[in-house]
Design a protein around this motif. Structure first.
Motif, PDB file in Angstrom:
ATOM      1  N   TRP A  90       0.876  -1.279  -0.015  1.00  0.00           N
ATOM      2  CA  TRP A  90       0.125  -0.097   0.056  1.00  0.00           C
ATOM      3  C   TRP A  90       0.965   1.186   0.183  1.00  0.00           C
ATOM      4  N   ARG A  91       1.838   1.298   0.839  1.00  0.00           N
ATOM      5  CA  ARG A  91       2.829   2.205   0.728  1.00  0.00           C
ATOM      6  C   ARG A  91       4.111   1.610   1.392  1.00  0.00           C
ATOM      7  N   GLU A  92       5.174   2.124   0.556  1.00  0.00           N
ATOM      8  CA  GLU A  92       6.445   1.470   0.877  1.00  0.00           C
ATOM      9  C   GLU A  92       7.422   2.289   2.100  1.00  0.00           C
ATOM     10  N   ALA A  93       7.549   1.227   3.063  1.00  0.00           N
ATOM     11  CA  ALA A  93       8.254   1.582   4.282  1.00  0.00           C
ATOM     12  C   ALA A  93       9.741   1.358   3.960  1.00  0.00           C
ATOM     13  N   PRO A  94      10.614   2.105   3.550  1.00  0.00           N
ATOM     14  CA  PRO A  94      12.056   1.684   3.494  1.00  0.00           C
ATOM     15  C   PRO A  94      12.704   0.794   4.515  1.00  0.00           C
ATOM     16  N   TYR A  95      13.710  -0.076   4.170  1.00  0.00           N
ATOM     17  CA  TYR A  95      14.086  -0.914   5.160  1.00  0.00           C
ATOM     18  C   TYR A  95      15.050  -0.142   6.205  1.00  0.00           C
ATOM     19  N   VAL A  96      14.994  -0.556   7.323  1.00  0.00           N
ATOM     20  CA  VAL A  96      16.217  -0.149   8.434  1.00  0.00           C
ATOM     21  C   VAL A  96      17.140  -1.118   8.505  1.00  0.00           C
ATOM     22  N   ALA A  97      18.650  -0.587   8.410  1.00  0.00           N
ATOM     23  CA  ALA A  97      19.594  -1.542   8.630  1.00  0.00           C
ATOM     24  C   ALA A  97      19.775  -2.230   9.820  1.00  0.00           C
ATOM     25  N   CYS A  98      20.623  -3.150   9.753  1.00  0.00           N
ATOM     26  CA  CYS A  98      20.934  -4.010  10.739  1.00  0.00           C
ATOM     27  C   CYS A  98      22.389  -3.281  11.482  1.00  0.00           C
ATOM     28  N   PRO A  99      22.424  -3.320  12.758  1.00  0.00           N
ATOM     29  CA  PRO A  99      21.577  -4.003  13.879  1.00  0.00           C
ATOM     30  C   PRO A  99      20.193  -2.993  14.069  1.00  0.00           C
ATOM     31  N   ALA A 100      19.298  -3.547  14.359  1.00  0.00           N
ATOM     32  CA  ALA A 100      18.043  -2.795  14.205  1.00  0.00           C
ATOM     33  C   ALA A 100      17.126  -3.290  15.577  1.00  0.00           C
ATOM     34  N   ASP A 101      16.377  -2.186  16.269  1.00  0.00           N
ATOM     35  CA  ASP A 101      15.580  -2.729  17.288  1.00  0.00           C
ATOM     36  C   ASP A 101      14.236  -2.016  17.299  1.00  0.00           C
ATOM     37  N   ILE A 102      13.355  -2.240  17.938  1.00  0.00           N
ATOM     38  CA  ILE A 102      11.903  -1.589  17.806  1.00  0.00           C
ATOM     39  C   ILE A 102      11.853   0.047  17.719  1.00  0.00           C
ATOM     40  N   GLU A 103      12.819   0.607  18.622  1.00  0.00           N
ATOM     41  CA  GLU A 103      12.733   2.096  18.417  1.00  0.00           C
ATOM     42  C   GLU A 103      13.293   2.625  17.057  1.00  0.00           C
ATOM     43  N   MET A 104      14.218   1.939  16.435  1.00  0.00           N
ATOM     44  CA  MET A 104      14.590   2.219  15.077  1.00  0.00           C
ATOM     45  C   MET A 104      13.543   2.244  14.008  1.00  0.00           C
ATOM     46  N   LEU A 105      12.637   0.947  14.237  1.00  0.00           N
ATOM     47  CA  LEU A 105      11.841   0.833  13.578  1.00  0.00           C
ATOM     48  C   LEU A 105      10.720   1.939  13.504  1.00  0.00           C
ATOM     49  N   ALA A 106      10.278   2.335  14.843  1.00  0.00           N
ATOM     50  CA  ALA A 106       9.446   3.244  15.085  1.00  0.00           C
ATOM     51  C   ALA A 106       9.638   4.696  14.426  1.00  0.00           C
ATOM     52  N   VAL A 121      -0.231   3.519  10.294  1.00  0.00           N
ATOM     53  CA  VAL A 121       1.185   3.590  10.227  1.00  0.00           C
ATOM     54  C   VAL A 121       1.723   2.007  10.121  1.00  0.00           C
ATOM     55  N   ILE A 122       2.618   2.293   9.198  1.00  0.00           N
ATOM     56  CA  ILE A 122       3.202   0.937   8.406  1.00  0.00           C
ATOM     57  C   ILE A 122       4.640   0.776   9.234  1.00  0.00           C
ATOM     58  N   ALA A 123       4.996  -0.467   9.516  1.00  0.00           N
ATOM     59  CA  ALA A 123       6.275  -0.590  10.254  1.00  0.00           C
ATOM     60  C   ALA A 123       7.341  -0.876   9.082  1.00  0.00           C
ATOM     61  N   PRO A 124       8.512  -0.450   9.158  1.00  0.00           N
ATOM     62  CA  PRO A 124       9.576  -0.900   7.886  1.00  0.00           C
ATOM     63  C   PRO A 124      10.146  -2.170   8.206  1.00  0.00           C
ATOM     64  N   GLY A 125      10.700  -2.826   7.271  1.00  0.00           N
ATOM     65  CA  GLY A 125      11.225  -4.121   7.323  1.00  0.00           C
ATOM     66  C   GLY A 125      12.719  -3.880   7.730  1.00  0.00           C
ATOM     67  N   VAL A 126      13.681  -4.800   7.630  1.00  0.00           N
ATOM     68  CA  VAL A 126      14.832  -4.863   7.955  1.00  0.00           C
ATOM     69  C   VAL A 126      15.892  -5.283   7.025  1.00  0.00           C
ATOM     70  N   VAL A 127      16.956  -4.595   6.944  1.00  0.00           N
ATOM     71  CA  VAL A 127      18.027  -5.094   5.641  1.00  0.00           C
ATOM     72  C   VAL A 127      19.273  -5.457   6.344  1.00  0.00           C
ATOM     73  N   LEU A 128      20.079  -6.552   5.782  1.00  0.00           N
ATOM     74  CA  LEU A 128      21.219  -6.936   6.084  1.00  0.00           C
ATOM     75  C   LEU A 128      22.108  -6.813   5.156  1.00  0.00           C
ATOM     76  N   ASP A 129      23.068  -5.613   4.841  1.00  0.00           N
ATOM     77  CA  ASP A 129      23.743  -5.561   3.681  1.00  0.00           C
ATOM     78  C   ASP A 129      25.045  -5.181   3.846  1.00  0.00           C
ATOM     79  N   GLN A 130      25.911  -6.143   4.318  1.00  0.00           N
ATOM     80  CA  GLN A 130      27.230  -5.789   4.547  1.00  0.00           C
ATOM     81  C   GLN A 130      28.341  -6.319   3.629  1.00  0.00           C
ATOM     82  N   THR A 131      29.508  -5.356   3.276  1.00  0.00           N
ATOM     83  CA  THR A 131      30.550  -5.903   2.325  1.00  0.00           C
ATOM     84  C   THR A 131      31.025  -7.318   2.323  1.00  0.00           C
TER      85      THR A 131
END
Length: 337
Positions: A90-106, A121-131
């Motif tokens: 419905w509406r894109e919620a960009p990913y939050v990068a690891c390490p992530a907790d509920i406060e970062m999602l909020a 209010v839509i929560a974002p997902g989480v992304v893990l993107d490490q070199t």
């Protein structure tokens, strides 16, 4: 008098919540009060199965599952998690990068007009993107993890959380944050191989997912996974057919062999991925039948799960709404029933 009405409305808004667990194939709605689920509904209107296409489809799906709840409480707070916040949602919620907790999602929430009054209010997902490593993502599981940690704060210090499903997740939690995770397409691969490959030709449709599993065939698959070397998997997969052709397994047991092989392959890799956390609780979250199959496999591999939980999305959404500031932090939180 007006001030008293405003205070009453604020109190209602901070103790009631309409929480949506909105995935690809299904939609679950939870009506909550003081952290406790008081009503639950489910529909098949996942983001790929809307009544009509586009934004109107989302509005219709929301109205169908929760329109009367909103009608009774027009100012109710509404939160959602899952694929509803994806690029196809419905509406894109960009990913939050690891390490992530509920406060970062909020802090990274987005909102969309529901069509019925309150915004969602839509929560974002989480992304893990490490070199040096393949990237990974999750949407919805982070909220289930938040719910599990809310009810079991001792796991926040350190735990390995496994979420079996179409795309299974192995999540390492440290100091209250999702530190890293790995996704396995075990459920989807099983479905594709059973229904859209030659492996399924010998499997009777009547036994797929029905009745008591053939645990001996399942454990045969687990044994093959445990002793496999790099590159063995495609050969072991083809054995799903040849075990039937040679009569070494009855046709009705082939799906259980395949299930054991795929789950076993996931567990061998997942346990290696989480090897530095094996001294902490191994927690499983998900649908009971599938979790019990995973639990049996873990026991076979001598790494039993410490705890099995059902869907913790409702409590996680309550925790998320609290972090956003929609719910009083002093409100009591309970496991959903």
């Amino acid at each position: 008098m007006i001030a008293n009405v405003e205070r009453s409305m604020t109190k209602a808004m901070t103790t009631h919540l309409l929480a949506l667990d909105w995935g690809t194939s299904s939609l679950r709605a939870f009506l909550m009060h003081d952290g406790k689920v008081i009503d639950t509904r489910q529909s098949g209107h996942g983001i790929q199965h809307l009544p009509v296409a586009g934004e109107t489809g989302f509005e219709k799906a929301f109205a169908a599952i929760a329109g009367d709840w909103v009608g009774q409480q027009p100012d109710i707070a509404v939160v959602a998690s899952g694929m509803v916040g994806s690029a196809q949602g419905w509406r894109e919620a960009p990913y939050v990068a690891c390490p992530a907790d509920i406060e970062m999602l909020a802090q990274n929430q987005v909102s969309v007009a529901s069509g019925l009054g309150p915004d969602i209010v839509i929560a974002p997902g989480v992304v893990l993107d490490q070199t040096g490593h393949l990237p990974d993502v999750m949407r919805g599981e982070e909220i289930q993890i938040a719910g599990a940690l809310s009810a079991n704060p001792q796991w926040a210090t350190g735990s390995c959380i496994v979420l079996p499903g179409t795309h299974s997740k192995w999540v390492v939690v440290e100091h209250g944050k999702i530190r890293r995770f790995s996704t396995y397409m075990t459920g989807e691969l099983f479905a594709v191989l059973c229904h859209h490959s030659i492996l399924g030709r010998l499997m009777p449709d009547s036994v797929l997912g029905q009745g008591e599993p053939d645990w001996a065939a399942f454990e045969m698959g687990l044994s093959e996974a445990r002793r496999s070397r790099a590159g063995d998997l495609t050969h072991q997969l083809f054995a799903t057919r040849t075990l039937g052709l040679t009569g070494r397994l009855p046709h009705g047991s082939l799906a259980d062999y395949l299930s054991g092989l795929l789950i076993g392959s996931e567990l061998v890799s997942g346990l290696a991925y989480a090897q530095n956390t094996l001294g902490v609780p191994l927690v499983m979250i998900g649908e009971s039948t599938l979790c019990l199959r995973y639990a049996r496999a873990l026991g076979f591999l001598e790494q039993p799960a410490a705890t099995l939980l059902g869907n913790t999305a409702a409590l996680g959404l309550w925790k998320y709404a609290t972090a956003v500031g929609m719910i009083e932090r002093s409100s009591e939180m309970r496991m959903p029933t």
